[in-house]
Write an enzyme that holds these catalytic residues in place. Structure first.
Site, PDB file in Angstrom:
ATOM      1  N   ARG A 290      -3.099  -3.663  -8.369  1.00 27.39           N
ATOM      2  CA  ARG A 290      -3.603  -5.015  -8.164  1.00 27.39           C
ATOM      3  C   ARG A 290      -4.634  -5.162  -7.047  1.00 27.39           C
ATOM      4  NH1 ARG A 290       1.231  -8.770  -7.096  1.00 27.39           N
ATOM      5  NH2 ARG A 290       0.127 -10.421  -8.188  1.00 27.39           N
ATOM      6  N   ASP A 291      -4.964  -4.080  -6.358  1.00 28.60           N
ATOM      7  CA  ASP A 291      -5.937  -4.170  -5.263  1.00 28.60           C
ATOM      8  C   ASP A 291      -6.726  -2.869  -5.157  1.00 28.60           C
ATOM      9  OD1 ASP A 291      -7.241  -5.494  -3.204  1.00 28.60           O
ATOM     10  OD2 ASP A 291      -5.805  -4.863  -1.675  1.00 28.60           O
TER      11      ASP A 291
END
Length: 333
Positions: A84-85
């Site tokens: 997610r990052d």
């Protein structure tokens, strides 16, 4: 979640515990530099980040993501871990020619959405995929999109969308208004552009089916001249950050001596000029210097493209999306 993963390109979790009513986690020490730092060093010297190195690094990141996406629960049912990052801040290259994906702080198991997930979009805005902005949904395809953004910035040197403010940025991402690399960099190789645009497709189902497929596509573009991936990265870091390497090694040496551990190998590594094979380190400190692994190579691609540091992103629209930025002096590896 780190304890569920064991891959050479993912930072290792060594210990988790509690001390004086506070929880702690011990991670392996990564002796190297972040992609953000390396891009800044290239930009400072007016150099380019080698395209083959970018493709090789991208394939290694995709390998790590594929491992995370392939996790299963105790019953054997699929339970993919989504990073997610995936940004240039969260990828490090080691001085021994390896790479590590770090900071799984926003990671979650796919399908487990909390109240916070639904009401607060996490992560760096420019990296967020359209589906995250619209419905706060993420999955393996989200990480693939973010890796596409990372590689776009690494090879083109700019954001994949042109916007003057946050609202325009969000709208451009939701519409899938991605500027083709060839519109911003003269003679950008079409095969590389096709791979990037596939990863950056607005609809998740039009992206690569898996991170493994993304990795394979990237390796197919690596030039035969880029013969030994870890070795090439080792030389690249030595040329860009040799002084930082020596400074870090001295600091590690001091810390080891303070703990009563032989620091001879740390000093040898500090003096390495990139021409010798990586030195072996004693078992007591081997965790400080993770060994590089070669995930494989592929066939031809073009030479180099411009890469600019993260902090320069806000200035990217000064010359307009249709302008082709000049290429700085190529960095030979």
């Amino acid at each position: 979640m780190l304890s569920r993963m064991d891959h050479p390109n993912i930072i290792r979790s060594i210990e988790f515990g509690k001390s004086q009513d506070r929880y702690f986690i011990v991670l392996e020490h990564i002796w190297g530099e972040s992609l953000t730092t390396l891009c800044a060093l290239c930009h400072k010297r007016g150099l380019s980040f080698p395209l083959d190195a970018a493709l090789y690094v991208g394939a290694g990141i995709a390998d790590a993501l594929d491992h995370a996406h392939s996790r299963v629960d105790p019953e054997g049912a699929p339970a993919p871990i989504i990073h997610r990052d995936v940004t240039i801040n969260n990828v490090m290259l080691t001085y021994e020619g390896g790479l590590k994906v770090v900071d799984f702080g926003l990671a979650k198991t796919s399908g487990r959405l909390s109240h916070t997930d639904m009401n607060q979009i996490k992560g760096t805005l420019v990296y967020l995929a359209p589906e995250q902005l619209v419905i706060g949904k993420d999955g393996p395809a989200t990480d693939i999109y973010q890796l596409g953004v990372l590689l776009y910035k690494l090879t083109v040197g700019r954001e994949p969308v042109a916007a003057s403010n946050m609202e325009e940025l969000v709208q451009a991402v939701m519409r899938g208004s991605i500027l083709k690399p060839s519109a911003r960099v003269a003679n950008f190789p079409k095969p590389v552009e096709m791979v990037l645009m596939t990863a950056l497709a607005r609809k998740p189902e039009r992206r690569f089916k898996s991170a493994a497929d993304f990795a394979a596509a990237l390796r197919d573009l690596i030039s035969p001249e880029f013969k030994e991936g870890p070795r090439e990265l080792q030389v690249l870091l030595d040329r860009l950050a040799g002084d930082r390497r020596e400074s870090q090694a001295r600091m590690i040496s001091q810390l080891l001596r303070r703990e009563g551990i032989d620091a001879t190998n740390a000093e040898l590594l500090a003096r390495s000029d990139g021409k010798d094979e990586p030195k072996e380190v004693p078992a007591e400190i081997s965790g400080l210097f993770p060994r590089a692994s070669d995930p494989g190579l592929g066939s031809p691609a073009a030479s180099v493209m411009r890469a600019e540091p993260e902090d320069d992103a806000e200035d990217e629209d000064e010359d307009g999306p249709d302008q082709t930025p000049p290429l700085p002096t190529p960095l030979q590896v």
